[in-house]
Design an enzyme around this catalytic site. Structure first.
Site, short mmCIF file in Angstrom:
data_model
loop_
_atom_site.label_atom_id
_atom_site.label_comp_id
_atom_site.label_asym_id
_atom_site.label_seq_id
_atom_site.Cartn_x
_atom_site.Cartn_y
_atom_site.Cartn_z
N CYS A 108 0.78 -1.24 0.00
CA CYS A 108 0.00 0.00 0.00
C CYS A 108 0.82 1.30 0.00
O CYS A 108 0.41 2.26 -0.62
CB CYS A 108 -0.99 -0.02 1.17
SG CYS A 108 -2.13 -1.42 1.09
N HIS A 242 -3.63 7.05 2.63
CA HIS A 242 -4.01 5.77 2.02
C HIS A 242 -5.45 5.41 2.37
O HIS A 242 -5.84 5.43 3.54
CB HIS A 242 -3.06 4.68 2.49
CG HIS A 242 -3.46 3.30 2.09
ND1 HIS A 242 -3.81 2.97 0.80
CD2 HIS A 242 -3.57 2.14 2.81
CE1 HIS A 242 -4.11 1.69 0.74
NE2 HIS A 242 -3.98 1.16 1.94
N ASN A 272 -9.93 -0.18 -1.05
CA ASN A 272 -8.47 -0.15 -0.90
C ASN A 272 -7.82 -0.74 -2.15
O ASN A 272 -7.90 -1.93 -2.40
CB ASN A 272 -8.08 -0.96 0.35
CG ASN A 272 -6.59 -1.02 0.59
OD1 ASN A 272 -5.78 -0.62 -0.25
ND2 ASN A 272 -6.20 -1.54 1.73
#
Length: 315
Positions: A108, A242, A272
């Site tokens: 990520c 994020h 995500n």
């Protein structure tokens, strides 16, 4: 260095929470209240390299650059269709790049790791125009019968074109090694000499541990990085965080004591998307005209490893 162009690309297939409730023991309310996610884009007949190429070309167009102008290409990717060559090589062939290129697998925070690497090349005087592409499809990593993971993720690609400048004020990458907290295993074909029994395992996540790590790492790194350049939270115009879980974002906001208006989000629509998350959010905010020249942007991301990263840019 400074960012002069951004781009993004999303799969055309949209999967809503209601769609998931047809084959999972879940509901729109259950998912939304726990994650903030309403829908996600999922790869169907697209390829990851096509999405990465589309995002890259959009970023190049905005930057007013041609493929031949790029002298460094960094691609962030966790799971591609090819073991080799790298996704960077495949995208390079698609869009006509001729420069050195390589992949990084930082999950990520991949976009921020790529920025940190690129900054080192600029400081060494080894690049003028750099392309970063983050292309990930974490939905391929999940068990679609496991509601604790599959509801969280979506696919996509984001890109940025960088050139010489002094707009990156600070970057920081970090690792608190804890492989067991978030992992997936793909086992290659066995050889005649392999005696141990192995198997492919879909994405596994210890949600509470990852949550605690994300909030702690993000808030600590942001405060430390601001302090390192003599800035405070009041100097920040926007936090590009994020998009993992709205509860995590809310916890970061509350810890920092900063208003909702400083935290743009797209998690409700995208979920995500791993390393593409920050890059896609950056492009969407940029194309909406949210950022003004001189705005101070703070980036923060966290993920498997457990890895985390932060960066401060002047727009």
């Amino acid at each position: 260095m400074r960012i002069i162009g951004t781009g993004s690309a999303l799969p055309k297939k949209i999967v809503t929470n209601e769609d998931l409730s047809k084959f999972l023991d879940t509901s729109d309310e259950w998912i939304t209240t726990r994650t903030g996610i309403k829908q996600r884009h999922v790869v169907s007949d697209e390829t990851l390299e096509d999405m990465g190429a589309e995002a890259a070309l959009k970023a190049l167009e905005m930057a007013g650059k041609r493929p031949e102008d790029i002298d460094l290409f960094i691609c962030s990717n966790v799971l591609g269709e090819y073991i080799t060559p790298s996704l960077a090589c495949i995208i390079s062939e698609k869009i006509g790049l001729k420069c050195g290129c390589f992949d990084i697998n930082c999950a990520c925070p991949g976009f921020l790791f790529a920025l940190d690497i690129a900054e080192s090349y600029y400081k060494a005087g080894k690049t003028k125009n750099c392309l970063i592409v983050c292309a990930d499809e974490p939905t391929r990593m999940c068990d679609w019968n496991d509601r604790s993971t599959c509801v969280l993720f979506g696919d996509g690609a984001g890109a940025a074109v960088l050139t010489e400048g002094d707009n990156v004020k600070a970057t920081k990458i970090n690792c608190q090694p804890a492989v067991s907290k978030l992992w997936q295993k793909r086992v290659p074909e066995p050889t005649p000499y392999v005696t141990k029994v192995e198997q492919n395992v879909p994405l596994q996540m210890m949600g509470r541990d990852v949550f605690k790590f994300a909030v702690s790492a993000s808030t600590t790194e942001v405060v430390d990085l601001l302090s390192s350049i003599g800035k405070s939270k009041s100097d920040v115009d926007y936090y590009v965080v994020h998009q993992a879980n709205m509860r995590i974002i809310d916890a970061i906001k509350n810890f920092l004591g900063e208003p909702d208006s400083k935290f743009p989000t797209n998690i409700a629509d995208h979920g995500n998307s791993s390393s593409a998350s920050c890059a896609i959010l950056l492009d969407e905010c940029n194309r909406k005209g949210l950022f003004k020249k001189g705005d101070l942007l703070v980036f923060s991301a966290f993920g498997a490893g457990l890895l985390s990263a932060a960066a401060i840019l002047e727009w």
